[in-house]
Design an enzyme around this catalytic site. Structure first.
Site, PDB file in Angstrom:
ATOM      1  N   SER A  92      37.175  31.552  37.869  1.00 52.69           N
ATOM      2  CA  SER A  92      37.550  32.953  37.780  1.00 52.69           C
ATOM      3  C   SER A  92      36.369  33.918  37.919  1.00 52.69           C
ATOM      4  O   SER A  92      36.558  35.135  37.970  1.00 52.69           O
ATOM      5  CB  SER A  92      38.257  33.219  36.435  1.00 52.69           C
ATOM      6  OG  SER A  92      37.427  32.842  35.343  1.00 52.69           O
ATOM      7  N   LYS A 113      31.236  40.097  34.911  1.00 57.51           N
ATOM      8  CA  LYS A 113      32.643  39.760  35.091  1.00 57.51           C
ATOM      9  C   LYS A 113      33.542  40.793  34.433  1.00 57.51           C
ATOM     10  O   LYS A 113      33.251  41.289  33.333  1.00 57.51           O
ATOM     11  CB  LYS A 113      32.877  38.367  34.499  1.00 57.51           C
ATOM     12  CG  LYS A 113      34.183  37.702  34.852  1.00 57.51           C
ATOM     13  CD  LYS A 113      34.161  36.252  34.378  1.00 57.51           C
ATOM     14  CE  LYS A 113      35.433  35.510  34.728  1.00 57.51           C
ATOM     15  NZ  LYS A 113      35.359  34.076  34.360  1.00 57.51           N
ATOM     16  N   SER A 141      34.911  27.809  35.861  1.00 58.50           N
ATOM     17  CA  SER A 141      34.999  29.184  36.341  1.00 58.50           C
ATOM     18  C   SER A 141      33.674  29.784  36.800  1.00 58.50           C
ATOM     19  O   SER A 141      33.670  30.812  37.477  1.00 58.50           O
ATOM     20  CB  SER A 141      35.613  30.087  35.272  1.00 58.50           C
ATOM     21  OG  SER A 141      36.979  29.784  35.101  1.00 58.50           O
TER      22      SER A 141
END
Length: 481
Positions: free
Chosen positions: A157, A81, A181
């Site tokens: 996310s 990420k 997320s």
């Protein structure tokens, strides 16, 4: 075999490298070719680490040639990420001003995956600063596309990782989760995802300096892996679990607990809080419940989870209070339009006073007690990840109604993050061309029970990915029930 390398599971890839059936360099090159083919259509991988990945793979091949014992993830590529540090690579958070913020060292979970032989192959897209909304759209890299249907969001996310894993650009992704997320993009993209217990994986989310954030950020954010199968998720879990001197929160709990006596009880709640659930999601929960019954679990529908609405209110007050002092600076970084999601939350949930905040800390602990008692009676909970199929991109930032709808949809993710317990998202099938799934929640530090149950579901319902992306409609090459 060469043409199919990127389609193999992480476990099979590592075994092939260890057994000299394929070189680690060949394995990395297979994924780099897949990224070159697919990423222009989905925009999931933001910073390609091709040179470093090939160099790491070559070192693995030299070690194998020298007769050294290779790790459980030998040669396996993974994405990271955009908010998680990879040594020598900018940790941009998707923000133009952080384009050159080069990480001096790997974050603990990246270091643990590397130590097991895995190879970081690219950073992956996120919402700007992780705060611009649920949809994966960043100022620096733009929109990430759901490979099943371009008119639907991939979630976030950790949306970049979910898309990369779903489309075969990497067998593993490293995201993080403070309220859905990892699990929401897993459901929306048809892959599996693990949010561990608070303290299960060591982490260090400091990026801009030596100071640590407040209690909400310390307790709610957990790193977690995404994979196409539960078996690969388990492999990543075993590597990531443990302690690290950089994180005093990490608990030396065993990765596997004692077997429970008799049939394991599973509480089923299809509509947490009674706020409504889409028929497709309700059907997914029922299908997963039937799979667990078939596997020998003691599956029981229960009225509800403990204190959901109270937990959601406390979560909002605590996080917004902690966030308020930094809002003027953060709002500038988010830019025009990017601030809408948090701005609406700030307007709806004013910061608590010092006295109110202290009381909220007590409420937080008391809700955790209630959940501990619930999970003592039912070691596992089966419920939705998100109470709707994948929604349109940016719904949560469009207006207050959209924000409330998305907040309600991920409510079981939010509350389970709040109480610090583990959850595994697992696909259940395809409905109207879109993947659907559920989550299995467990007692603190019993990720093993969640993974066992998720494996039982997967064994009966199948694996949905890898897929070839399309702009709209069902993805090409999808398989499963």
């Amino acid at each position: 075999m060469q043409d199919a390398l990127w389609k193999m599971s992480a476990a099979a890839q590592a075994e092939a490298v260890r057994n000299a059936e394929v070189s680690a360099v060949e394995l990395v090159d297979s994924h780099l070719e897949r990224i070159a083919e697919v990423n222009p259509r989905v925009n999931a991988v933001t910073q390609l680490l091709a040179e470093g990945a090939r160099a790491a793979a070559a070192r693995t091949d030299r070690r194998r040639a020298a007769g050294e014992v290779l790790g459980p993830l030998a040669g396996v590529p993974f994405t990271v990420k955009e908010s998680t540090a990879v040594e020598g690579v900018p940790t941009t958070f998707g923000v133009e001003r952080f384009r050159d913020l080069v990480a001096p060292a790997d974050a603990p979970p990246v270091a643990r995956l590397r130590a097991a032989g895995a190879v970081p192959i690219g950073h992956s897209n996120i919402p700007t600063l992780i705060l611009a909304g649920m949809h994966t759209r960043s100022e620096l890299f733009g929109d990430t596309v759901n490979p099943w249907d371009g008119s639907r969001t991939p979630g976030g996310s950790s949306g970049g990782d979910a898309v990369a894993v779903a489309t075969g650009m990497a067998p593993l992704g490293l995201g993080n989760d403070s309220g859905g997320s990892v699990r929401v993009p897993a459901q929306f993209c048809g892959v599996a995802g693990l949010k561990p217990s608070t303290g299960r994986f060591p982490a260090d989310h400091r990026v801009l300096g030596p100071d640590d954030p407040g209690p909400a950020s310390q307790m709610l954010v957990t790193d977690g892996p995404l994979a196409r199968s539960v078996g690969d998720l388990r492999l990543a879990y075993e590597v990531l679990a443990g302690t690290d001197p950089r994180d005093p929160r990490a608990v030396p709990a065993p990765a596997y607990g004692e077997p429970l006596p008799g049939r394991v009880k599973v509480a089923v709640v299809a509509d947490p809080g009674g706020h409504g659930v889409h028929p497709a999601v309700r059907g997914a929960v029922a299908t997963a419940a039937d799979a667990l019954r078939d596997a020998g679990y003691d599956v029981r529908e229960v009225p509800d989870v403990p204190r959901l609405d109270e937990a959601l209110e406390a979560y909002g007050r605590i996080t917004m209070t902690e966030f308020a002092p930094t809002w003027p600076v953060v709002r500038g970084l988010l830019g025009k339009g990017g601030d809408r999601y948090i701005r609406m939350a700030m307007e709806e949930t004013p910061p608590a006073s010092a006295e109110e905040f202290m009381k909220l800390m007590g409420v937080w602990m008391n809700i955790r007690r209630s959940w501990a008692a619930f999970l003592d009676a039912y070691p596992l909970l089966l419920g939705p990840v998100f109470t709707e199929p994948p929604v349109e991109p940016g719904l949560e930032s469009r207006d207050r109604a959209g924000r409330d709808r998305v907040g309600s949809g991920m409510r079981l993710c939010t509350v389970t993050s709040f109480v610090g317990v583990p959850g595994v998202a697992v696909p259940t099938g395809i409905v109207d061309g879109l993947p659907c799934g559920v989550q299995v929640v467990g007692r603190a530090f019993r990720e093993d029970l969640c993974l066992d149950a998720a494996q039982a579901i997967e064994d009966r319902l199948g694996v949905l990915t890898p897929v070839d992306p399309r702009g709209e409609g069902r993805a090409e090459g999808a398989h499963g029930p």
